[in-house]
Motif scaffolding. Structure first.
Motif, mmCIF file in Angstrom:
data_model
loop_
_atom_site.group_PDB
_atom_site.id
_atom_site.type_symbol
_atom_site.label_atom_id
_atom_site.label_comp_id
_atom_site.label_asym_id
_atom_site.label_seq_id
_atom_site.Cartn_x
_atom_site.Cartn_y
_atom_site.Cartn_z
ATOM 1 N N ALA B 245 3.772 0.753 2.236
ATOM 2 C CA ALA B 245 3.415 1.817 1.284
ATOM 3 C C ALA B 245 2.024 1.578 0.714
ATOM 4 O O ALA B 245 1.215 2.506 0.592
ATOM 5 C CB ALA B 245 4.446 1.878 0.154
ATOM 6 N N TYR B 246 1.733 0.324 0.382
ATOM 7 C CA TYR B 246 0.418 0.005 -0.160
ATOM 8 C C TYR B 246 -0.675 0.319 0.869
ATOM 9 O O TYR B 246 -1.695 0.951 0.557
ATOM 10 C CB TYR B 246 0.337 -1.479 -0.567
ATOM 11 N N ALA B 247 -0.443 -0.116 2.105
ATOM 12 C CA ALA B 247 -1.455 0.085 3.157
ATOM 13 C C ALA B 247 -1.708 1.577 3.370
ATOM 14 O O ALA B 247 -2.862 2.017 3.498
ATOM 15 C CB ALA B 247 -0.996 -0.581 4.459
ATOM 16 N N ARG B 248 -0.614 2.357 3.397
ATOM 17 C CA ARG B 248 -0.756 3.794 3.613
ATOM 18 C C ARG B 248 -1.570 4.417 2.472
ATOM 19 O O ARG B 248 -2.493 5.191 2.692
ATOM 20 C CB ARG B 248 0.641 4.438 3.709
ATOM 21 N N ASP B 249 -1.214 4.029 1.253
ATOM 22 C CA ASP B 249 -1.910 4.562 0.078
ATOM 23 C C ASP B 249 -3.399 4.185 0.104
ATOM 24 O O ASP B 249 -4.268 5.031 -0.102
ATOM 25 C CB ASP B 249 -1.243 4.005 -1.193
ATOM 26 N N LEU B 250 -3.688 2.913 0.388
ATOM 27 C CA LEU B 250 -5.086 2.466 0.355
ATOM 28 C C LEU B 250 -5.905 3.171 1.427
ATOM 29 O O LEU B 250 -7.030 3.615 1.180
ATOM 30 C CB LEU B 250 -5.172 0.944 0.530
ATOM 31 N N ARG B 251 -5.317 3.316 2.626
ATOM 32 C CA ARG B 251 -6.078 3.928 3.719
ATOM 33 C C ARG B 251 -6.318 5.416 3.437
ATOM 34 O O ARG B 251 -7.368 5.968 3.773
ATOM 35 C CB ARG B 251 -5.370 3.709 5.050
ATOM 36 N N ALA B 252 -5.352 6.052 2.775
ATOM 37 C CA ALA B 252 -5.546 7.466 2.402
ATOM 38 C C ALA B 252 -6.655 7.596 1.356
ATOM 39 O O ALA B 252 -7.512 8.477 1.426
ATOM 40 C CB ALA B 252 -4.242 8.051 1.877
ATOM 41 N N ARG B 253 -6.632 6.687 0.376
ATOM 42 C CA ARG B 253 -7.688 6.717 -0.644
ATOM 43 C C ARG B 253 -9.057 6.470 -0.003
ATOM 44 O O ARG B 253 -10.052 7.097 -0.381
ATOM 45 C CB ARG B 253 -7.457 5.639 -1.700
ATOM 46 N N ALA B 254 -9.120 5.515 0.927
ATOM 47 C CA ALA B 254 -10.398 5.205 1.582
ATOM 48 C C ALA B 254 -10.941 6.441 2.279
ATOM 49 O O ALA B 254 -12.149 6.705 2.269
ATOM 50 C CB ALA B 254 -10.213 4.051 2.568
ATOM 51 N N ALA B 255 -10.028 7.211 2.895
ATOM 52 C CA ALA B 255 -10.453 8.431 3.598
ATOM 53 C C ALA B 255 -11.136 9.414 2.649
ATOM 54 O O ALA B 255 -12.103 10.083 3.026
ATOM 55 C CB ALA B 255 -9.254 9.090 4.275
ATOM 56 N N THR B 256 -10.675 9.478 1.403
ATOM 57 C CA THR B 256 -11.314 10.398 0.446
ATOM 58 C C THR B 256 -12.746 9.967 0.140
ATOM 59 O O THR B 256 -13.536 10.745 -0.358
ATOM 60 C CB THR B 256 -10.523 10.502 -0.891
ATOM 61 N N TYR B 257 -13.075 8.698 0.411
ATOM 62 C CA TYR B 257 -14.459 8.229 0.262
ATOM 63 C C TYR B 257 -15.207 8.291 1.596
ATOM 64 O O TYR B 257 -16.265 7.697 1.754
ATOM 65 C CB TYR B 257 -14.492 6.801 -0.290
ATOM 66 N N GLY B 258 -14.592 8.964 2.587
ATOM 67 C CA GLY B 258 -15.254 9.087 3.888
ATOM 68 C C GLY B 258 -15.237 7.805 4.699
ATOM 69 O O GLY B 258 -16.046 7.604 5.592
ATOM 70 N N ARG B 259 -14.309 6.919 4.376
ATOM 71 C CA ARG B 259 -14.264 5.644 5.096
ATOM 72 C C ARG B 259 -13.081 5.636 6.066
ATOM 73 O O ARG B 259 -12.006 6.140 5.756
ATOM 74 C CB ARG B 259 -14.097 4.486 4.112
ATOM 75 N N ALA B 260 -13.271 5.023 7.242
ATOM 76 C CA ALA B 260 -12.175 4.859 8.197
ATOM 77 C C ALA B 260 -11.145 3.937 7.568
ATOM 78 O O ALA B 260 -11.488 2.933 6.931
ATOM 79 C CB ALA B 260 -12.688 4.266 9.498
ATOM 80 N N GLY B 261 -9.860 4.277 7.736
ATOM 81 C CA GLY B 261 -8.787 3.492 7.124
ATOM 82 C C GLY B 261 -8.778 2.043 7.572
ATOM 83 O O GLY B 261 -8.479 1.146 6.788
ATOM 84 N N ASP B 262 -9.108 1.804 8.849
ATOM 85 C CA ASP B 262 -9.032 0.418 9.333
ATOM 86 C C ASP B 262 -10.294 -0.379 9.001
ATOM 87 O O ASP B 262 -10.503 -1.469 9.509
ATOM 88 C CB ASP B 262 -8.727 0.387 10.830
ATOM 89 N N ALA B 376 6.377 -10.076 11.956
ATOM 90 C CA ALA B 376 7.090 -8.848 11.568
ATOM 91 C C ALA B 376 6.246 -8.002 10.615
ATOM 92 O O ALA B 376 6.110 -6.786 10.797
ATOM 93 C CB ALA B 376 8.429 -9.214 10.916
ATOM 94 N N TRP B 377 5.674 -8.617 9.613
ATOM 95 C CA TRP B 377 4.818 -7.879 8.663
ATOM 96 C C TRP B 377 3.611 -7.271 9.377
ATOM 97 O O TRP B 377 3.250 -6.119 9.141
ATOM 98 C CB TRP B 377 4.338 -8.805 7.539
ATOM 99 N N PHE B 378 3.011 -8.082 10.225
ATOM 100 C CA PHE B 378 1.800 -7.649 10.928
ATOM 101 C C PHE B 378 2.111 -6.446 11.814
ATOM 102 O O PHE B 378 1.405 -5.431 11.788
ATOM 103 C CB PHE B 378 1.272 -8.834 11.749
ATOM 104 N N LYS B 379 3.193 -6.546 12.595
ATOM 105 C CA LYS B 379 3.524 -5.469 13.543
ATOM 106 C C LYS B 379 4.019 -4.208 12.831
ATOM 107 O O LYS B 379 3.840 -3.104 13.341
ATOM 108 C CB LYS B 379 4.551 -5.964 14.569
ATOM 109 N N ALA B 380 4.616 -4.375 11.642
ATOM 110 C CA ALA B 380 5.076 -3.206 10.880
ATOM 111 C C ALA B 380 3.928 -2.498 10.163
ATOM 112 O O ALA B 380 4.120 -1.440 9.562
ATOM 113 C CB ALA B 380 6.130 -3.638 9.868
ATOM 114 N N GLY B 381 2.744 -3.093 10.197
ATOM 115 C CA GLY B 381 1.614 -2.495 9.476
ATOM 116 C C GLY B 381 1.664 -2.747 7.981
ATOM 117 O O GLY B 381 0.996 -2.061 7.200
ATOM 118 N N ALA B 382 2.444 -3.749 7.578
ATOM 119 C CA ALA B 382 2.507 -4.095 6.151
ATOM 120 C C ALA B 382 1.384 -5.042 5.760
ATOM 121 O O ALA B 382 1.159 -5.285 4.572
ATOM 122 C CB ALA B 382 3.849 -4.743 5.836
#
Lengths: 446, 446
Positions: B245-262, B376-382
């Motif tokens: 959830a944190y990763a999804r939220d942060l990457r979405a916020r980054a997009a609003t600044y025009g930044r690639a999520g990764d 497990a965390w790494f592969k789940a995208g957590a």
């Protein structure tokens, strides 16, 4: 060895004191951005048993970097790197009292003292340059007197923070789970005109008790700050008489603060150009001078005097009168004007005498001549030693260490090995007792 | 190796994440004041091909130092010493945006980047602790939102200063006497709500272009700062779901600044207690826990929650409701409360789960179990990797490097050698182009 010791620092001015130093065939032009250069110079200084390396600093570009190398890297980071590669040489870094917070400075130097086994010194400066003020939210530089008032309180806070842990506050007893005896860690509760700092520091008392406090201002306020708080001063004097007068004045001022006059080590700047004959030294000086672009020297002189370069005519003397600008670096200004007036020099002659814009005394000669000069100043009481400014680094220091130091050692003026491991021990300064511990002791006796 | 790389930092928390770490027979209680300890840990991390060492920091005493070791030495000085002894490991130091000037921070980290050959990272924090505010002339800590507003502008200024020299501004041509091409050195002329900084920096562009910017705040404002300016984040997550959830939220916020999520490397904290069997690991955890005085754990928990320790009853759950205090560290507060509520823990059980007051996830097990969890965390995208917090240092890291890292390598999850020499290369981050250079290029193309 005689009782009174000669002290020698090297002022590690990037590629050397001559503006053309970086252009010599032997020089790496990138040296001022290369921590390896600073390490090499420090290793040579340590081989010569020098007291310390000294790094000047201003948090701004203040020189004409289109023409010359400059002080760039942050000095405490450089000295932490140097500490890792050396074991005895003292490490003095300049940090501004105008553009830092006392807690941060106390902490950074206490950490450097821990990391270096007791070799750290702090050169407290007030930073006159207007270009620095513009990097810190001020459109004008603070007025001279205000800067020094802040500096005095700043140093008081730093010293109190260094004292905030008594020497034996750390316990580290695994069986009782007692890590620190917090009754020996004291808030400083400082509330002054400029700073409010609760403390205690979050770093325990460092090997030297306090890192050595150095000061470098020659003005009335600068001398007063030095008399109150400095343990070593980096001064500017062009003649033995100036040196003697300065020393007498400073020691008298120190007495008004209840300090013994010899508790301050006085180190005038001394630029050196060394040759195996005097003629060779002069030739080296000529070469160095010819490689300094005249536009650079003029711009630098105009900067020191804070005048328009256009009013400086190469074949005439300096304009007269030449009033002290409100925010000049007093020491550099007065040193430069005195040099010109004393020799009745034209601007061109002055530029050459300055060696590209320095202001400190330059001596050109054989190792024997340099040693004689140092001995004469030392014995006359004009200096306790010198802040050496080799023409070119590292080569100018290498020549000094290999040729001048042995003469000074043979004359019983300079150590043949370190007697201690801390900068305080090199300078012959006592290790101070925390004023909190002194208070505890006094209470126990009463 | 698969495309996506696992990243591992070690959070060099003095004697280790357990409050009792310093009391183990293998530990030197003085380690937190000994730069040699930091060097030894960094050498082990480098042997394990880890990305970086990470140093937390607060400019104040914030823990109960009567009971435990603590972060004491100033981190950039420590890392400069570590840089001299290592060649590849990244060097991330925390520095507060509330209690520093941006020019000083830009300069100190640029210098560390030069001195380390491109391994520096700056963890920008706003410093919530009231004890810190009292060391800097403030009687109360700045309000949360105000701290983050300043932090955002602070980081903008730092980035602009790092960009102020174009890559090819240095010339160093001895024959033409041209040292720097000053047309490629730019004033930044920043005038914002909180800072006015003229620039340029007096340090040339460093090996990484910009040192890596790291951020560690989990609040709304903290996430926004990270989304705008961070290249790596040190987060707190107790479950894979929280991490995702944190990763999804942060990457979405980054997009609003025009930044690639990764473009942001996400690294949750992970405390480890490792044994060759699970039972051995549990025994080690028991030993560590029994050496933590209960008074310490309670005091620390009360500090995180900002409540009177007297209201915490050992055999009851946390008081409910428990409002978020105005100036709490949001991440630590929320992590702690979530942990208690999720397991319906009594205070005593919570203290044990916190391992003496940490808040980050603790995993106890065999190297295989630790590796499985990380995978497990790494592969789940957590997580893109972890900020490792070994129970005891250096021994807990040594066990990780010698036993967990080889498993991750065999599974093709982690590098078997460094592919580059800079922290950016380890993190897979691009080397940014100076925005001044970009402007020049754009003008030339137009």
């Amino acid at each position: 060895m005689s009782d009174r010791q000669l002290h020698l620092n090297v002022n590690l001015l990037h590629s050397g004191v001559y503006a053309s130093a970086w252009r010599l065939p032997e020089s790496d032009p990138r040296a001022c951005f290369d921590v390896g250069h600073y390490v090499r110079v420090a290793e040579i200084a340590e081989r010569g048993k020098l007291d310390a390396i000294f790094l000047a600093d201003t948090p701004a570009i203040t020189d004409r970097i289109d023409y010359r190398s400059f002080m760039s890297m942050e000095p405490t980071i450089v000295l932490a790197s140097v500490a890792a590669a050396t074991s005895h040489i003292g490490l003095i870094a300049t940090a501004s009292t105008t553009y830092n917070e006392p807690y941060n400075i106390a902490r950074r130097f206490a950490t450097l003292d821990l990391a270096s086994g007791g070799r750290a010194g702090w050169n407290a400066v007030t930073t006159a340059d207007a270009s620095a003020s513009r990097n810190f939210g001020l459109s004008n530089v603070l007025e001279h007197k205000a800067r020094y008032e802040r500096a005095k309180e700043f140093a008081e806070v730093v010293h109190a923070l260094w004292d905030s842990w008594e020497d034996d506050a750390f316990v580290g007893d695994k069986s009782s789970a007692r890590f620190v005896d917090t009754s020996k860690v004291h808030p400083i509760a400082h509330r002054g005109a400029h700073y409010a700092v609760a403390g205690p520091l979050n770093v325990p008392r460092s090997p030297q008790g306090r890192p050595v406090t150095v000061q470098a201002g020659g003005s009335h306020d600068g001398r007063d700050l030095a008399a109150a708080q400095a343990e070593a001063v980096f001064t500017l004097a062009q003649t033995i008489e100036e040196g003697v007068a300065y020393a007498r004045d400073l020691r008298a001022r120190a007495a008004t603060y209840g300090r013994a006059g010899d508790s301050i080590v006085i180190l005038p700047g001394l630029a050196t150009v060394i040759g195996s004959t005097e003629a060779e030294a002069r030739r080296r000086q000529d070469e160095l001078w010819e490689l300094v672009p005249i536009e650079y020297s003029l711009a630098r002189l105009a900067g020191t005097l804070q005048v328009d370069p256009a009013i400086l005519e190469l074949d005439k003397p300096l304009p007269d009168p030449l009033p002290l600008p409100a925010n000049a670096n007093h020491t550099m200004f007065q040193g430069t004007v005195n040099l010109a007036r004393r020799g009745n020099l034209t601007v061109r002659q002055l530029l050459r005498a300055l060696g590209g814009g320095v202001g400190h005394r330059i001596i050109v000669g054989t190792p024997e001549q340099i040693a004689n000069d140092i001995e004469a100043w030392f014995k006359a009481g004009a200096a306790d030693g010198f802040n050496l400014m080799p023409d070119v680094l590292p080569t100018g220091l290498e020549v000094f260490v290999d040729n001048v130091v042995p003469i000074l050692q043979r004359r019983d003026l300079f150590r043949t090995d370190y007697a201690g491991t801390t900068l305080r021990e090199h300078f012959g300064l006592p290790r101070p007792i925390s004023h909190f511990a002194r208070r505890t002791e006094a209470a126990a006796t009463a």
